[in-house]
Design an enzyme around this catalytic site. Structure first.
Site, PDB file in Angstrom:
ATOM      1  N   GLU A 173       4.194  23.139 110.875  1.00  0.00           N
ATOM      2  CA  GLU A 173       4.047  23.754 109.556  1.00  0.00           C
ATOM      3  C   GLU A 173       5.183  24.758 109.401  1.00  0.00           C
ATOM      4  OE1 GLU A 173      -0.597  23.986 108.267  1.00  0.00           O
ATOM      5  OE2 GLU A 173      -0.034  25.348 109.859  1.00  0.00           O
ATOM      6  N   VAL A 174       5.957  24.636 108.335  1.00  0.00           N
ATOM      7  CA  VAL A 174       6.995  25.621 108.031  1.00  0.00           C
ATOM      8  C   VAL A 174       6.483  26.456 106.859  1.00  0.00           C
ATOM      9  CG1 VAL A 174       9.277  25.872 106.981  1.00  0.00           C
ATOM     10  CG2 VAL A 174       8.985  24.405 108.970  1.00  0.00           C
TER      11      VAL A 174
END
Ligand code: 3HC
Length: 710
Positions: free
Chosen positions: A464-465
């Site tokens: 997840e960014v």
């Protein structure tokens, strides 16, 4: 369309497939028609003694049948016809009066490998890009162009089942050992070697082959009784692995059996009939959608198309915190992105331990022969360590993986900012703390971003960014591309507590605790959820995550979302009894020399509950699943993910949400918002306010809307 071009050398026709305008070669009706017309012409051409089929793409032989065509199939009959057409084309290849040699470089998968199987000789390059196999069951279908019939005859029953039932592909050397290909050569001489083989076959005839199996395999597979045993064992293994949720491997097993026991014609019939039936199942549709979603994410940089950005190339990585996470991030980055990585911790012994763990990731690849000794040495030399920030001035990206505590993370950010160049990026690996809080005192907040890795980093496919409110577009694109270079599927999510994955996992894990408090036996809960399709149940998952980590996360979530996410008392009581889960071999389960055995019966005493009878797996599944679905709907409505596609991929790859169900949002579309609301309302009445349906679901019911527009 002209997908094929033909040249001729010394009486051998070299047929090159290069599908115009496409990154990969794939077989659809048009390509197959053109191929057939072409070989018909070559059949009648007296000057042609043999044929070599080769690809015009730089790194792709044939990626299989055109998967997109599956999404347009209107009926089982249509799907069956598609498979029959493929089978007939391959049979014509097999029965062609002149030898046909496949010259393979790059992926040779599905119908691409089925074409190679029908050819009379197969030469493959030794490049790591070359992979051969039949991945169809991963799309919920089975090899439908003769693969179920030909592969067992070529390499033996057990070896073929190993490939077909798991949807495996193999590198060239292994394929050679198994007999899947006849020769493996360097890319530079592929064409010459294939031409020489064609010449030899035209002169001397096609050699008779026997599967290169071991004596014991030959003994077992040579008798009907032995083969029955193999079928029974394979069936048992498939059921153990799939829980009966995936029909394709079982159907493929049936087809292989029919083809071997009753002969090829019956096998072909069973193959196209089963292909037709499987191709129109919701399971296949969901798996095909997931393939396209994953492919689309490979190109998605996480900012709107057309955004003006100057991404930063990441050549050197700094990692602060050489614990379990930090070491795995450094090791995985070196392995996949092949860049210099420097691990920093407060004391040298810790740094040493981290480096050892990072190199352990490379060692494991070496053991599995995914790396050669010299590659291993070269990669290991890219890792270095420090107890101060020396060398950090050269880093393009620094990822901090220190203790999950806001003050500590902010201090590390300040220290790192003092060392690194202004254009370097600072990424924080946190599972729950809002990035904007960490970035609040930053000197260059536009260069601060969240990168939430999942443990174990080297195996978990998701990243997840998380951009904060002031992160600039260049930083987002750089982090996304770097995550991809590390081998991850990346989703960009909004900076909300728990982001996406932990947000939807949190109520599910809490509810498992509530169920235990109510006296539901731990094994019943875990078995109910694995039967529903999760790889492990929630109690086993808590042991894996670590109960201390889970408690921290659930406190953050409770603080952010209030009563709905009130933690059960279970995790706290487990911690009071010094039960951290797998890491200290004390959790819901008993661990013996690192292996999980049964549920630890002492846990009930620790929790002050008595396991009761009378609970059904269905009731457990409903409470756990609907809370996760409802939370997914809520988070979606708050814009935590950019699309339903990202949300579902996050759940599939981050939590192990059952792939055959497509993901929580796809599942709600399949069930229909109205049904989801009705079930939640029933649960609300029976079990309390945490089940109150998300407003978005009510609205979707009224308007007849779906999460996916299609
Ligand atoms: N059908 C349709 N499109 C395909 C495709 C296929 N079989 N294989 C790849 N593509 C497309 C991708 O969707 C992507 O399209 P886009 O550029 O428009 O987004 C493009 O080709 C490039 O693909 P990737 O980004 O995935 O390229 P990579 O180099 O990373 O990977 C690959 C290449 C390993 C071939 C990977 O694409 C792959 O695994 N493809 C699917 C292989 C497969 O499952 N084959 C079996 C098909 S079913 C079959 O053959 C049935 C038969 O038995 C009858």
């Amino acid at each position: 369309m002209t997908a094929f071009t033909t040249t001729s050398e010394n009486g051998i026709a070299i047929v090159t497939l290069d599908l115009p305008g496409e990154p990969v070669n794939k077989l659809d009706a048009g390509v197959v028609d053109e191929w057939e017309q072409l070989i018909e012409r070559l059949r009648g051409d007296a000057a042609v003694r043999a044929i070599v089929v080769i690809s015009g793409k730089p790194d792709n032989f044939i990626a299989g049948a055109d998967i997109e065509a599956f999404t347009r199939l209107a009926s089982q009959e249509e799907a069956e016809a598609l498979s029959r057409r493929g089978q007939e084309a391959m049979q014509r290849v097999e029965q062609f009066p002149k030898p046909i040699v496949a010259a393979i470089h790059g992926p040779c998968l599905g119908a691409g490998y089925e074409l190679a199987l029908a050819c009379h000789w197969r030469v493959a390059t030794d490049s790591p890009k070359t992979q051969l196999g039949l991945p169809e069951v991963q799309l919920g279908i089975l090899p439908g162009a003769g693969g179920c019939v030909r592969l067992p005859r070529l390499i033996g029953l057990r070896a073929a089942l190993d490939i077909i039932l798991a949807g495996k592909s193999e590198r060239a050397q292994k394929a050679l050992r198994l007999g899947m290909v006849d020769e493996v050569v360097p890319k530079s001489i592929l064409r010459q070697v294939a031409l020489a083989a064609a010449d030899r076959l035209a002169r001397d005839g096609i050699p008779k082959r026997r599967p290169p199996r071991r004596a014991v395999d030959a003994l077992i597979e040579g008798t009907p009784v032995g083969r029955q045993l193999v079928y029974r064992m394979a069936r048992r293994q498939v059921l153990a692995k799939t829980g009966g949720n995936y029909p394709a491997p079982l159907a493929a097993l049936d087809v292989v059996r029919i083809a071997l026991e009753r002969g090829a014609p019956e096998g072909y019939r069973a193959e196209h009939e089963r292909f037709g039936a499987l191709a129109v199942t919701p399971v296949s549709r969901n798996l095909v959608q997931t393939f396209f979603a994953t492919t689309a994410l490979k190109k998605d940089d996480g900012v709107p198309a057309g955004t003006d950005v100057t991404p930063h190339r990441i050549r050197r990585l700094g990692v602060v915190g050489s614990g379990f996470m930090g070491a795995a991030i450094a090791g995985t980055a070196v392995l996949n992105a092949e860049l210099e990585a420097r691990l920093k911790d407060s004391e040298l012994p810790r740094v040493g331990k981290g480096l050892k763990a990072a190199i352990g990731i490379l060692d494991e690849r070496l053991k599995r022969r995914r790396l050669t000794r010299s590659q291993h040495q070269r990669l290991a030399a890219l890792l270095s360590g420090t107890a101060d920030y020396s060398g950090f001035t050269r880093a393009d990206l620094v990822i901090e993986a220190v203790f999950e505590d806001l003050a500590v993370k902010r201090r590390v950010l300040a220290e790192v900012e003092a060392e690194i160049r202004p254009e370097a990026i600072f990424a924080t690996n946190t599972s729950t703390i809002p990035i904007r809080d960490i970035a609040a005192g930053a000197r260059r907040p536009e260069r601060v971003i969240g990168m939430h890795f999942f443990s174990p980093v080297e195996r978990m496919p998701l990243l997840e960014v998380i951009p904060a409110d002031r992160t600039d577009a260049g930083t987002i694109v750089s982090a996304v591309r770097f995550g991809r270079a590390m081998g991850k599927t990346v989703i960009v999510v909004h900076d909300h507590p728990g982001f996406w994955v932990n947000r939807i996992l949190s109520p599910y894990l809490n509810e498992a605790g509530v169920l235990i408090e109510e006296g539901v036996p731990v094994e019943l809960i875990d078995r109910a959820m694995t039967r529903w399709g999760f790889p492990v149940g929630p109690a086993a998952l808590l042991d894996e995550i670590g109960l201390d980590v889970a408690q921290k996360a659930s406190k953050v979530m409770h603080g952010a979302f209030g009563e709905r996410l009130t933690p059960s008392t279970v995790v706290g009581r487990m911690l009071d009894d010094n039960r951290l889960g797998r890491k200290n071999a004390r959790g819901f389960y008993v661990y013996h020399e690192g292996h999980k055995t049964g549920v630890d019966e002492r846990v009930y005493r620790v929790l002050g509950v008595k396991p009761l009878e009378g609970f059904t797996p269905e009731a457990v599944q409903q409470r756990l699943v609907y809370l996760m679905l409802n939370e997914a709907a809520l988070a979606f409505s708050e814009g935590v993910v950019r699309s339903a596609r990202d949300g579902d991929i996050g759940a599939l790859f981050g939590i192990g949400f059952p792939p055959f169900r497509g993901g929580p949002l796809r599942l709600m579309d399949d069930l229909g918002a109205q049904q989801v609301v009705e079930t939640l309302e029933r649960l609300h009445t029976a079990h309390g306010a945490r089940f109150a349906p998300a407003p978005i679901l009510q609205q979707m019911t009224e308007r007849g809307e779906r999460f996916y527009p299609d």
